[in-house]
Design a protein around this motif. Structure first.
Motif, PDB file in Angstrom:
ATOM      1  N   GLU A  42      -8.216  10.452   8.736  1.00  0.00           N
ATOM      2  CA  GLU A  42      -9.118  10.912   7.687  1.00  0.00           C
ATOM      3  C   GLU A  42      -9.781   9.712   7.029  1.00  0.00           C
ATOM      4  O   GLU A  42      -9.098   8.817   6.516  1.00  0.00           O
ATOM      5  CB  GLU A  42      -8.357  11.728   6.637  1.00  0.00           C
ATOM      6  CG  GLU A  42      -7.752  13.025   7.177  1.00  0.00           C
ATOM      7  CD  GLU A  42      -7.048  13.830   6.108  1.00  0.00           C
ATOM      8  OE1 GLU A  42      -7.146  13.439   4.918  1.00  0.00           O
ATOM      9  OE2 GLU A  42      -6.396  14.830   6.439  1.00  0.00           O
ATOM     10  N   ILE A  43     -11.101   9.686   7.063  1.00  0.00           N
ATOM     11  CA  ILE A  43     -11.855   8.623   6.395  1.00  0.00           C
ATOM     12  C   ILE A  43     -12.175   9.107   4.992  1.00  0.00           C
ATOM     13  O   ILE A  43     -12.833  10.140   4.813  1.00  0.00           O
ATOM     14  CB  ILE A  43     -13.146   8.286   7.160  1.00  0.00           C
ATOM     15  CG1 ILE A  43     -12.794   7.742   8.542  1.00  0.00           C
ATOM     16  CG2 ILE A  43     -13.975   7.267   6.382  1.00  0.00           C
ATOM     17  CD1 ILE A  43     -13.994   7.455   9.416  1.00  0.00           C
ATOM     18  N   GLY A  44     -11.700   8.375   3.984  1.00  0.00           N
ATOM     19  CA  GLY A  44     -11.888   8.783   2.601  1.00  0.00           C
ATOM     20  C   GLY A  44     -13.274   8.450   2.075  1.00  0.00           C
ATOM     21  O   GLY A  44     -14.147   7.972   2.804  1.00  0.00           O
ATOM     22  N   GLY A  45     -13.467   8.670   0.800  1.00  0.00           N
ATOM     23  CA  GLY A  45     -14.766   8.417   0.179  1.00  0.00           C
ATOM     24  C   GLY A  45     -15.578   9.693   0.089  1.00  0.00           C
ATOM     25  O   GLY A  45     -15.442  10.594   0.913  1.00  0.00           O
ATOM     26  N   TRP A  46     -16.473   9.774  -0.914  1.00  0.00           N
ATOM     27  CA  TRP A  46     -17.237  11.001  -1.135  1.00  0.00           C
ATOM     28  C   TRP A  46     -18.273  11.252  -0.047  1.00  0.00           C
ATOM     29  O   TRP A  46     -18.654  12.374   0.221  1.00  0.00           O
ATOM     30  CB  TRP A  46     -17.926  10.942  -2.502  1.00  0.00           C
ATOM     31  CG  TRP A  46     -19.030   9.913  -2.594  1.00  0.00           C
ATOM     32  CD1 TRP A  46     -18.889   8.607  -2.913  1.00  0.00           C
ATOM     33  CD2 TRP A  46     -20.420  10.140  -2.342  1.00  0.00           C
ATOM     34  NE1 TRP A  46     -20.108   7.980  -2.885  1.00  0.00           N
ATOM     35  CE2 TRP A  46     -21.068   8.899  -2.545  1.00  0.00           C
ATOM     36  CE3 TRP A  46     -21.186  11.242  -1.976  1.00  0.00           C
ATOM     37  CZ2 TRP A  46     -22.443   8.736  -2.381  1.00  0.00           C
ATOM     38  CZ3 TRP A  46     -22.561  11.084  -1.814  1.00  0.00           C
ATOM     39  CH2 TRP A  46     -23.181   9.844  -2.025  1.00  0.00           C
ATOM     40  N   VAL A  51      -6.874   7.059   6.399  1.00  0.00           N
ATOM     41  CA  VAL A  51      -5.477   7.496   6.451  1.00  0.00           C
ATOM     42  C   VAL A  51      -5.167   7.959   7.869  1.00  0.00           C
ATOM     43  O   VAL A  51      -5.859   8.821   8.417  1.00  0.00           O
ATOM     44  CB  VAL A  51      -5.201   8.638   5.454  1.00  0.00           C
ATOM     45  CG1 VAL A  51      -3.732   9.062   5.542  1.00  0.00           C
ATOM     46  CG2 VAL A  51      -5.546   8.203   4.038  1.00  0.00           C
ATOM     47  N   ILE A  52      -4.137   7.369   8.461  1.00  0.00           N
ATOM     48  CA  ILE A  52      -3.696   7.721   9.812  1.00  0.00           C
ATOM     49  C   ILE A  52      -2.294   8.318   9.702  1.00  0.00           C
ATOM     50  O   ILE A  52      -1.398   7.709   9.127  1.00  0.00           O
ATOM     51  CB  ILE A  52      -3.662   6.479  10.724  1.00  0.00           C
ATOM     52  CG1 ILE A  52      -5.040   5.806  10.770  1.00  0.00           C
ATOM     53  CG2 ILE A  52      -3.204   6.846  12.131  1.00  0.00           C
ATOM     54  CD1 ILE A  52      -5.022   4.433  11.415  1.00  0.00           C
ATOM     55  N   SER A  53      -2.110   9.499  10.258  1.00  0.00           N
ATOM     56  CA  SER A  53      -0.788  10.141  10.206  1.00  0.00           C
ATOM     57  C   SER A  53      -0.470  10.768  11.552  1.00  0.00           C
ATOM     58  O   SER A  53      -1.366  11.190  12.286  1.00  0.00           O
ATOM     59  CB  SER A  53      -0.729  11.187   9.095  1.00  0.00           C
ATOM     60  OG  SER A  53      -1.739  12.167   9.269  1.00  0.00           O
ATOM     61  N   ALA A  54       0.820  10.809  11.868  1.00  0.00           N
ATOM     62  CA  ALA A  54       1.270  11.390  13.135  1.00  0.00           C
ATOM     63  C   ALA A  54       2.702  11.882  12.964  1.00  0.00           C
ATOM     64  O   ALA A  54       3.489  11.288  12.218  1.00  0.00           O
ATOM     65  CB  ALA A  54       1.197  10.352  14.246  1.00  0.00           C
ATOM     66  N   GLU A 114       2.775   7.597   8.395  1.00  0.00           N
ATOM     67  CA  GLU A 114       1.593   7.658   7.545  1.00  0.00           C
ATOM     68  C   GLU A 114       1.156   6.242   7.200  1.00  0.00           C
ATOM     69  O   GLU A 114       1.941   5.449   6.681  1.00  0.00           O
ATOM     70  CB  GLU A 114       1.850   8.464   6.275  1.00  0.00           C
ATOM     71  CG  GLU A 114       0.588   8.674   5.438  1.00  0.00           C
ATOM     72  CD  GLU A 114       0.748   9.746   4.379  1.00  0.00           C
ATOM     73  OE1 GLU A 114       0.487   9.455   3.202  1.00  0.00           O
ATOM     74  OE2 GLU A 114       1.144  10.878   4.738  1.00  0.00           O
ATOM     75  N   VAL A 115      -0.105   5.942   7.505  1.00  0.00           N
ATOM     76  CA  VAL A 115      -0.655   4.609   7.275  1.00  0.00           C
ATOM     77  C   VAL A 115      -1.931   4.741   6.451  1.00  0.00           C
ATOM     78  O   VAL A 115      -2.831   5.520   6.808  1.00  0.00           O
ATOM     79  CB  VAL A 115      -0.964   3.892   8.604  1.00  0.00           C
ATOM     80  CG1 VAL A 115      -1.659   2.559   8.349  1.00  0.00           C
ATOM     81  CG2 VAL A 115       0.316   3.668   9.407  1.00  0.00           C
TER      82      VAL A 115
END
Length: 232
Positions: free
Chosen positions: A48-52, A67-70, A84-85
């Motif tokens: 997931e790339i954050g920011g509006w 955010v990288i999660s697996a 979670e990174v």
């Protein structure tokens, strides 16, 4: 004329929003594929790339947070879960992404859970770890060389972490068919310790604690290549 301008603005806004969503999705998929390949995951992680908004970040070449999660992966020789990174201040010039992707995070904060099965290689032969109610238990046939016997044993394991070392200490030891009290000897044989496993992306371990189902490890690193020739 005014209605036409309003409609035109709405269409332009829709196109921009669509391009933003599409661009974000494409970049997320690109990073997910790279991470999966790096760590030989069975399935792609969630990215997931954050920011509006995505496009201003893409054109600027800097992203607030990725955010990288697996659910699981293998780092080195250890299986890990609940990964979670958080990659912060990510530098990824748009021109590079189009040809030779180079992505670097100014800082990474991450966590993962090591299942209690990682204790198995350190326990005596014949003893394995199972999890009951999220807590580790060790059981099996233990050879007590000092007495020349093998006895069925079981024990709860108390896990602690200090100065980067994981320690497992048996409690509530149960021994069957022993000719004498060997609980002290069994305790000594089943008490083990080993260094906290190395984390991905060269993260330095900042904290580790026993949680339900495993050992949670937190870490951080700076100036970390996420994609490109220098990536882990």
């Amino acid at each position: 004329m005014r209605k036409f301008l309003v409609v035109l603005l709405i269409l332009l806004a829709a196109l921009v929003v669509g391009a933003d969503i599409g661009g974000r999705s494409l970049a997320q998929n690109m990073i997910a594929g790279q991470v999966r390949q790096q760590f030989e995951m069975e399935q792609e992680p969630t990215v997931e790339i954050g920011g509006w908004a995505f496009l201003p970040q893409a054109f600027g070449g800097t992203y607030e947070e990725i955010v990288i999660s697996a659910p699981s992966a293998t780092f080195g020789e250890y299986p890990v879960e609940q990964i979670e990174v958080h990659a912060l201040d990510v530098d990824a010039p748009l021109s590079d992404l189009m040809s030779d992707p180079q992505v670097t995070a100014g800082r990474i904060d991450g966590s993962a859970v090591l299942p209690y099965s990682i204790l198995n290689p350190f326990l005596p032969e014949g003893i394995t770890v199972s999890t009951e109610g999220g807590k580790p238990y060790a059981s099996g046939e233990l050879a007590v060389a000092d007495l020349g016997i093998s006895v069925p044993v079981s024990a709860a394991l108390e896990i602690s972490v200090q100065d980067g070392v994981v320690s497992a200490t048996p409690t509530d030891i149960q021994v069957e068919n022993a000719p004498t009290d060997v609980s002290g000897l069994v305790s000594s044989m089943m008490t083990v310790s080993f260094p906290v496993p190395q984390m991905p992306y060269g993260m330095t371990v900042t904290d580790a604690e026993a949680v339900s189902g495993g050992l949670r490890v937190d870490g951080t690193a700076e100036n970390v290549p996420l994609m490109g020739a220098e990536a882990a």
